[in-house]
Design a protein around this motif. Structure first.
Motif, PDB file in Angstrom:
ATOM      1  N   TRP A   1      37.033  37.364  43.031  1.00  0.00           N
ATOM      2  CA  TRP A   1      37.993  38.349  43.528  1.00  0.00           C
ATOM      3  C   TRP A   1      37.513  38.873  44.877  1.00  0.00           C
ATOM      4  CZ3 TRP A   1      42.774  39.364  42.148  1.00  0.00           C
ATOM      5  CH2 TRP A   1      43.408  40.463  42.750  1.00  0.00           C
ATOM      6  N   PRO A   2      38.399  38.972  45.880  1.00  0.00           N
ATOM      7  CA  PRO A   2      39.819  38.587  45.841  1.00  0.00           C
ATOM      8  C   PRO A   2      39.995  37.074  45.808  1.00  0.00           C
ATOM      9  CG  PRO A   2      39.188  39.259  48.044  1.00  0.00           C
ATOM     10  CD  PRO A   2      38.003  39.552  47.172  1.00  0.00           C
TER      11      PRO A   2
ATOM     12  N   LEU B   1      50.331  34.735  45.516  1.00  0.00           N
ATOM     13  CA  LEU B   1      49.478  34.708  46.703  1.00  0.00           C
ATOM     14  C   LEU B   1      50.231  34.247  47.936  1.00  0.00           C
ATOM     15  CD1 LEU B   1      46.257  33.153  45.103  1.00  0.00           C
ATOM     16  CD2 LEU B   1      46.894  35.549  45.359  1.00  0.00           C
TER      17      LEU B   1
ATOM     18  N   LEU C   1      44.558  34.124  50.240  1.00  0.00           N
ATOM     19  CA  LEU C   1      45.429  35.291  50.216  1.00  0.00           C
ATOM     20  C   LEU C   1      46.186  35.401  51.535  1.00  0.00           C
ATOM     21  CD1 LEU C   1      46.131  37.755  48.432  1.00  0.00           C
ATOM     22  CD2 LEU C   1      44.350  39.014  49.645  1.00  0.00           C
TER      23      LEU C   1
ATOM     24  N   ILE D   1      48.204  43.266  45.363  1.00  0.00           N
ATOM     25  CA  ILE D   1      47.572  42.681  44.185  1.00  0.00           C
ATOM     26  C   ILE D   1      46.435  43.606  43.733  1.00  0.00           C
ATOM     27  CG2 ILE D   1      48.185  40.308  44.767  1.00  0.00           C
ATOM     28  CD1 ILE D   1      45.324  39.943  45.805  1.00  0.00           C
TER      29      ILE D   1
ATOM     30  N   GLN E   1      48.546  42.983  50.392  1.00  0.00           N
ATOM     31  CA  GLN E   1      47.501  44.005  50.368  1.00  0.00           C
ATOM     32  C   GLN E   1      46.658  43.853  49.098  1.00  0.00           C
ATOM     33  OE1 GLN E   1      46.702  46.065  52.632  1.00  0.00           O
ATOM     34  NE2 GLN E   1      48.466  46.448  53.952  1.00  0.00           N
ATOM     35  N   ASN E   2      45.344  43.885  49.248  1.00  0.00           N
ATOM     36  CA  ASN E   2      44.416  43.828  48.122  1.00  0.00           C
ATOM     37  C   ASN E   2      43.982  45.252  47.778  1.00  0.00           C
ATOM     38  OD1 ASN E   2      42.438  43.271  46.220  1.00  0.00           O
ATOM     39  ND2 ASN E   2      40.916  42.664  47.770  1.00  0.00           N
TER      40      ASN E   2
END
Length: 469
Positions: A362-363, A460, A367, A351, A372-373
Motif C-alpha cells: 500500500w498504496p 485505480l 495509481l 482510495i 487521492q490516497n
C-alpha cells in the motif's frame, strides 16, 4: 423507556446495580461462547439511556437479557441457589445436633471432658485457623463449605445457561476481589447453623439427663487440666458462665463423686465453651465477611477493556463523539485547515486501506494521478483523520480490505459510518480470497447496502461497477 409488562418507567440497571453487572457479565460470556446476539435495538436504547460506555454496556445487557430470556435463567439459578442454601442450613443444624448427641451418648453418662471438647470444637477450630490463614495476602484458600453450596446449586438449578450463571457470578466476584468474602459468608453461615443445632441439643440433653464429667489422662499432670479449665473458662466467664471450683476440678480428676452443683457447673462450663469458642467466632467472621462483601459490591464497576466489551466501543461510544473534552470542538474550518491533503476531494475518486496484512503493498502500484490516497484506517487516530478528510466527501471512495480477515461488528460499523459520510463508498478485497470467504464479505456488505467491486484494479484507473452474483 417503559416496563414491558405494566407500562411503568423502567428504572433499568440503576435499580439493582449488582444484578445489572451480573447480567452484563452473563451476556458477555454467552456471546463469547455462542456468538453475538442481535443487539441493534438494545444498542439504540443503551445509547439513548446512558452517556458513558459502562452505562451503555449495562443498558444493552439489560435489554438483551430480557429479550433473550437470560434474565429468567439467572433468576432460576438464584432461586435454586436459595433453596440449596436452605437445605444446607437444615443439614448443618442437624449435623450439629447429631454431633452433640453423639458426644453425650457415653455409657453410664460418664463424659470425658477432653474428648467432648475435641468432638465439639476440634474440626471447627482447625477449619477456622485455615480460613484465617487464607485471608493473608500471600495465601489463597479454597471455598470450604461454600463449594458444597455451589455443587448443590448446580444440581438444583439445571436448565439453559445454568452453568453460565454460576460462571458469570464467580467471574464478577473475582474481578471485584469479593470471592473470598462471599464464600466465607456462606461457609460461616453454615457453621453458625451447626453450632445452633449443637447448642440446642446440648442444653436439651443436659437439662433432661444426668451426666458425670471428668478428666482422664495417662501422661499429663493433674495441674495441666486445672490450668486448661481456667484458661478455657475465662472467656465464657465474661458472659456469666461459671468456672468449676478447685474442689470440683479435683473431684473430676480423681473420679470421685461430685455434688449436683459441681456437675451443673461443668455442664454450664461446657456450654459456655461451645458458645464462646465455637459460635461467637463464627458470628464475628460472618459479620466481617458480610461487611467486606457489601463494601466490595458497592464498588463494583464494568471494565470496558475486557474481551467482548471492548468491541462494543465503536458502536456504543464511537470515538468521534464528544467525550466531555475540556475545550470547544474545532470548527469545520479548522478541520479543513488541519488536513494533511490540501486539495479538496469533492468530485474526485479517493482510495482508503483498512487493516491490510503486511504482505499487501500500500498504496497499490499504478495509481492514477487523479486518485487521492487517504492512507489507512487501522486505529483511532487514522479514523479521526479520515473523518476530517471526508468533509466534503469525494464523489467516489474505494475501500480496500484484506479478504483473508472476517468482517467483525466493529469493522462493519466503521464501514457504515464511511457510507454515511460518503454515499459513493465501494469496497474491494485484496489478498486472494477464496470464493467462500469472498461470499462472507459480499453478504455482509449487501446487508448494509454497500457495493462491492469484483476487480481490485478497476478503481485505480476507471470507475468500476458493483459486483453482482
Amino acid at each position: 423507556m417503559r416496563h414491558p409488562v405494566n407500562g411503568t418507567p423502567d428504572p433499568g440497571p440503576a435499580a439493582q446495580p449488582a444484578m445489572a453487572c451480573w447480567l452484563a457479565e452473563a451476556i458477555r460470556l454467552h456471546e463469547a461462547y455462542q456468538g453475538p446476539l442481535d443487539d441493534a435495538q438494545a444498542s439504540r436504547v443503551a445509547c439513548a439511556q446512558a452517556d458513558d460506555l459502562p452505562g451503555r454496556i449495562l443498558w444493552r445487557a439489560h435489554c438483551l437479557a430480557s429479550d433473550s430470556g437470560l434474565r429468567q435463567h439467572l433468576q432460576h439459578w438464584a432461586h435454586g441457589a436459595r433453596w440449596a442454601m436452605i437445605l444446607l442450613l437444615a443439614m448443618a443444624c442437624a449435623t450439629g445436633a447429631g454431633t452433640a448427641a453423639t458426644v453425650l451418648a457415653q455409657q453410664g453418662g460418664r463424659i470425658n471432658l477432653a474428648l467432648a471438647l475435641t468432638g465439639l470444637l476440634g474440626l471447627h477450630l482447625l477449619t477456622y485457623a485455615l480460613w484465617l490463614l487464607s485471608r493473608l495476602p500471600a495465601l489463597s484458600g479454597g471455598h470450604g463449605l461454600a463449594s458444597l453450596w455451589l455443587w448443590l446449586t448446580r444440581r438444583l438449578a439445571r436448565g439453559p445457561d445454568a452453568a453460565l450463571a454460576g460462571q458469570a457470578l464467580l467471574s464478577l466476584l473475582g474481578r471485584a476481589r469479593a470471592t473470598a468474602a462471599a464464600m466465607g459468608l456462606i461457609s460461616h453461615a453454615l457453621w453458625c447453623a451447626v453450632f445452633l443445632g449443637m447448642l440446642s441439643t446440648l442444653v436439651l440433653l443436659l437439662s433432661t439427663r444426668q451426666y458425670r464429667f471428668h478428666w482422664e489422662t495417662t501422661l499429663l499432670s493433674p495441674g495441666a487440666f486445672t490450668h486448661l479449665t481456667h484458661w478455657l473458662g475465662a472467656l465464657p466467664a465474661w458472659f456469666g458462665f461459671p468456672i468449676p471450683s478447685a474442689a470440683g476440678i479435683a473431684a473430676s480428676l480423681n473420679d470421685a463423686a461430685a455434688s449436683a452443683t459441681v456437675q451443673a457447673d461443668w455442664s454450664l462450663w461446657l456450654v459456655g465453651c461451645v458458645l464462646t469458642w465455637g459460635l461467637l467466632p463464627r458470628v464475628l467472621a460472618l459479620l466481617a465477611c458480610a461487611v467486606e462483601l457489601r463494601h466490595r459490591l458497592r464498588r463494583l464497576r464494568i471494565d470496558p477493556t475486557l474481551p467482548g466489551w471492548v468491541e462494543l466501543r465503536e458502536r456504543l461510544a464511537p470515538r468521534h463523539e464528544s467525550l466531555g473534552t475540556d475545550q470547544p470542538a474545532p470548527t469545520r474550518a479548522a478541520h479543513r485547515a488541519s488536513r494533511p491533503l490540501t486539495d479538496p476531494l469533492s468530485g474526485n475518486t479517493a482510495i482508503l486501506a483498512h487493516e491490510l496484512g503486511p504482505d499487501l503493498v500500500w498504496p497499490p502500484p499504478g495509481l492514477s494521478a487523479g486518485i487521492q490516497n487517504l492512507g489507512r484506517s487501522d486505529d483511532r487516530d487514522d479514523r479521526q483523520r479520515v473523518r476530517h478528510l471526508l468533509d466534503p466527501p469525494p464523489a467516489r471512495l474505494v475501500l480496500f480490505c484484506d479478504a483473508r480477515l472476517t468482517p467483525d461488528r466493529g469493522t462493519l460499523h466503521w464501514f457504515e459510518e464511511l457510507h454515511t459520510l460518503c454515499p459513493g463508498l465501494q469496497v474491494t478485497c485484496l489478498g486472494g480470497a477464496t470464493p467462500a470467504r469472498l461470499a462472507i464479505w459480499q453478504q455482509a456488505l449487501a446487508d448494509r447496502g454497500i457495493p462491492m467491486l469484483a476487480d481490485p484494479s478497476s478503481p485505480l484507473n476507471a470507475a468500476g461497477g458493483p459486483m453482482h452474483d
